[in-house]
Design an enzyme around this catalytic site. Structure first.
Site, PDB file in Angstrom:
ATOM      1  N   GLY A  51       2.060  42.591 -17.962  1.00 25.14           N
ATOM      2  CA  GLY A  51       3.071  42.734 -16.912  1.00 25.14           C
ATOM      3  C   GLY A  51       2.503  42.801 -15.509  1.00 25.14           C
ATOM      4  CG  PHE A  73      -3.186  53.637 -25.126  1.00 26.75           C
ATOM      5  CD1 PHE A  73      -4.326  53.560 -25.913  1.00 26.75           C
ATOM      6  CD2 PHE A  73      -2.324  54.718 -25.337  1.00 26.75           C
ATOM      7  CE1 PHE A  73      -4.604  54.508 -26.871  1.00 26.75           C
ATOM      8  CE2 PHE A  73      -2.582  55.672 -26.305  1.00 26.75           C
ATOM      9  CZ  PHE A  73      -3.724  55.571 -27.066  1.00 26.75           C
ATOM     10  CD  GLU A  74      -2.342  46.747 -24.516  1.00 24.28           C
ATOM     11  OE1 GLU A  74      -1.853  46.496 -25.631  1.00 24.28           O
ATOM     12  OE2 GLU A  74      -1.649  46.814 -23.477  1.00 24.28           O
ATOM     13  CB  ALA A 111      -3.741  55.999 -18.498  1.00 24.56           C
ATOM     14  CE1 TYR A 224      15.004  45.077 -10.553  1.00 25.13           C
ATOM     15  CE2 TYR A 224      16.483  46.504 -11.788  1.00 25.13           C
ATOM     16  CZ  TYR A 224      16.213  45.302 -11.158  1.00 25.13           C
ATOM     17  OH  TYR A 224      17.174  44.324 -11.117  1.00 25.13           O
ATOM     18  CE1 TYR A 234      14.414  50.080 -15.065  1.00 23.33           C
ATOM     19  CE2 TYR A 234      14.593  51.114 -12.914  1.00 23.33           C
ATOM     20  CZ  TYR A 234      13.824  50.641 -13.946  1.00 23.33           C
ATOM     21  OH  TYR A 234      12.467  50.743 -13.878  1.00 23.33           O
ATOM     22  CE  LYS A 243      10.202  53.140 -12.495  1.00 26.44           C
ATOM     23  NZ  LYS A 243       8.761  52.853 -12.623  1.00 26.44           N
ATOM     24  CB  THR A 274       7.218  43.169 -18.685  1.00 27.63           C
ATOM     25  OG1 THR A 274       8.119  44.286 -18.588  1.00 27.63           O
ATOM     26  CG2 THR A 274       6.980  42.573 -17.309  1.00 27.63           C
TER      27      THR A 274
END
Ligand code: NAD
Length: 395
Positions: A51, A73-74, A111, A224, A234, A243, A274
């Protein structure tokens, strides 16, 4: 193995290493054709594997030669399971960056933890000395608090009243009404704990304490805002509350960063496909219409165009850095243009299952969704045998 997409709801549980590499390369190629960026040297990107974070890393490195440290983090491949798309993206980024002579290091782990912050700081201290740009682009469904051990799970719900509106199942193309229930106070608090600003603040505190923030450092996190249409789900929903917290954190960080001639910003970005946005009801239908309208008007942007513009025309365009009256950087300006939104509103009123394919870009949404996982790229031979085990060099 031959890797095929395996879709479960809003997620694809497989990813294609070659497809991910091609899609990263496409972004790199696009950036390399743009005018050179300047203003930064050493960049830390938190949430750097997919993203907006991946695009920020690519733009910073291939647009302006930045030395980058990426945190994400994968999941690596395990036996007959492929790695996650962000893993393959990062393998590809590292390989192309290093071949081109750019410094790049990746840290894979949580993280939100103190340990990963310490690892990043030790790499920065040893290799770079300091960082002059910190991009915070985490999107996560859950967080374990590093001090209390408390576990928080975020929810996508409204606040106060339930909301009923149109949505689409992008896989079947069925447009239906969905009712989103209001969150409890606990759920709101949990979402703020995951997606609010506390962790960004902890990162900056840790970097300050280690004295690895350069004079004049800039840090940016993303929000956003969107139009009225998506506001109940949202902006006015649980994620919107998080946010608001992120923005309050930006103001606190800004006051601290100014003491070292630096700044902290919130950037309001455009809605794009994403892994995170694909999961938001209502927004998926909105994005399908938005893409169609913005493409018709030749102003469509994906993550890479947005991140390039963030660096070139906003963060490093000043002084002063262009912001709105609330101090936010706006790169959602094209999305929120009056002509774009009035067209979407009229399409929104008329969209049904029957006319969806004709009046929206739902097909593009599907293609972009698959591409997030490395599928559907015409340049890739999906019948070829590939090795899912792709090592990622981590310090
Ligand atoms: P994404 O899902 O594509 O990327 C999330 C990143 O966070 C990945 O690199 C992932 O590895 C990382 N991550 C998640 N949990 C982690 C953890 N515990 N430790 C380390 N890394 C972790 O998300 P995205 O859509 O690019 O969102 C990034 C930011 O941009 C978010 O703040 C989001 O709200 C904001 N934003 C998104 C959109 C949109 O339309 N997608 C629009 C405006 C703003």
């Amino acid at each position: 193995m031959i890797i095929k997409p395996r879709i479960r709801g809003f997620i694809c549980t497989t990813a294609h290493p070659v497809g991910c590499a091609h899609s990263v390369q496409e972004q790199i190629d696009w950036v390399k054709k743009q005018p050179t960026l300047k203003g930064y040297r050493n960049v830390l990107v938190i949430g750097a594997s997919t993203g907006y974070g991946l695009a920020a890393r690519i733009a910073a490195c291939f647009g302006g030669g930045a030395r980058t440290v990426g945190v994400f983090f994968e999941r690596p491949a395990l036996r007959n399971r492929t790695a996650s798309a962000g893993w393959y993206n990062s393998v590809a980024f590292e390989s192309v960056a290093r071949d081109a002579g750019y410094y790049s290091k990746s840290i894979n782990g949580d993280a939100f933890s103190d340990e990963i912050k310490e690892q990043a700081i030790s790499v920065i201290r040893k290799d770079l000395g300091d960082v002059d740009l910190v991009v915070y682009s985490l999107a996560s469904p859950r967080r374990t608090h590093p001090r209390s051990g408390a576990q928080y799970t975020s929810v996508l719900k409204t606040v106060g009243e339930p909301y009923t509106g149109k949505t689409v199942d992008i896989h079947t193309g069925v447009v239906s009404e969905v009712t989103i229930e209001p969150a409890t106070d606990d759920e709101i608090g949990n979402t703020v704990a995951v997606m609010g600003g506390e962790d960004w603040d902890l990162w900056i505190q840790a970097l300050e304490a280690a004295d690895v923030l350069a004079e004049g450092v800039r840090t940016v996190a993303f929000t956003y805002i969107g139009p009225e249409l998506t506001r109940p789900v949202y902006g006015n929903g649980t994620i919107g509350k998080a946010k608001i917290h992120l923005e309050a954190t930006a103001r606190e960080l800004d006051a601290r960063m100014r003491k070292r001639n630096g700044r902290a910003y919130i950037s309001a970005n455009k809605a794009v496909v994403t892994q995170s946005s694909a999961a938001v009801p209502v927004v998926s239908l909105y994005i399908s219409l938005l893409y169609k309208v913005m493409k018709e008007k030749h102003i469509h942007e994906g993550c890479i165009e947005q991140m390039y513009r963030l660096l070139k025309d906003r963060l490093y365009a000043g002084p002063p850095v262009p912001t709105d009256e609330s101090g936010r950087i706006r790169i959602d300006d094209l999305e929120l243009r009056e002509d774009v939104q009035s067209r979407i509103e009229s399409l929104w009123r008329s969209v049904t299952t029957e006319n969806l394919e004709a009046i929206s870009d739902v097909q593009v949404f599907r293609e972009e969704f698959l591409k997030l996982f490395g599928f559907g790229l015409p340049s890739v031979d999906y019948m070829a045998d590939v090795d899912p085990n792709q090592p990622l060099w981590c310090p």
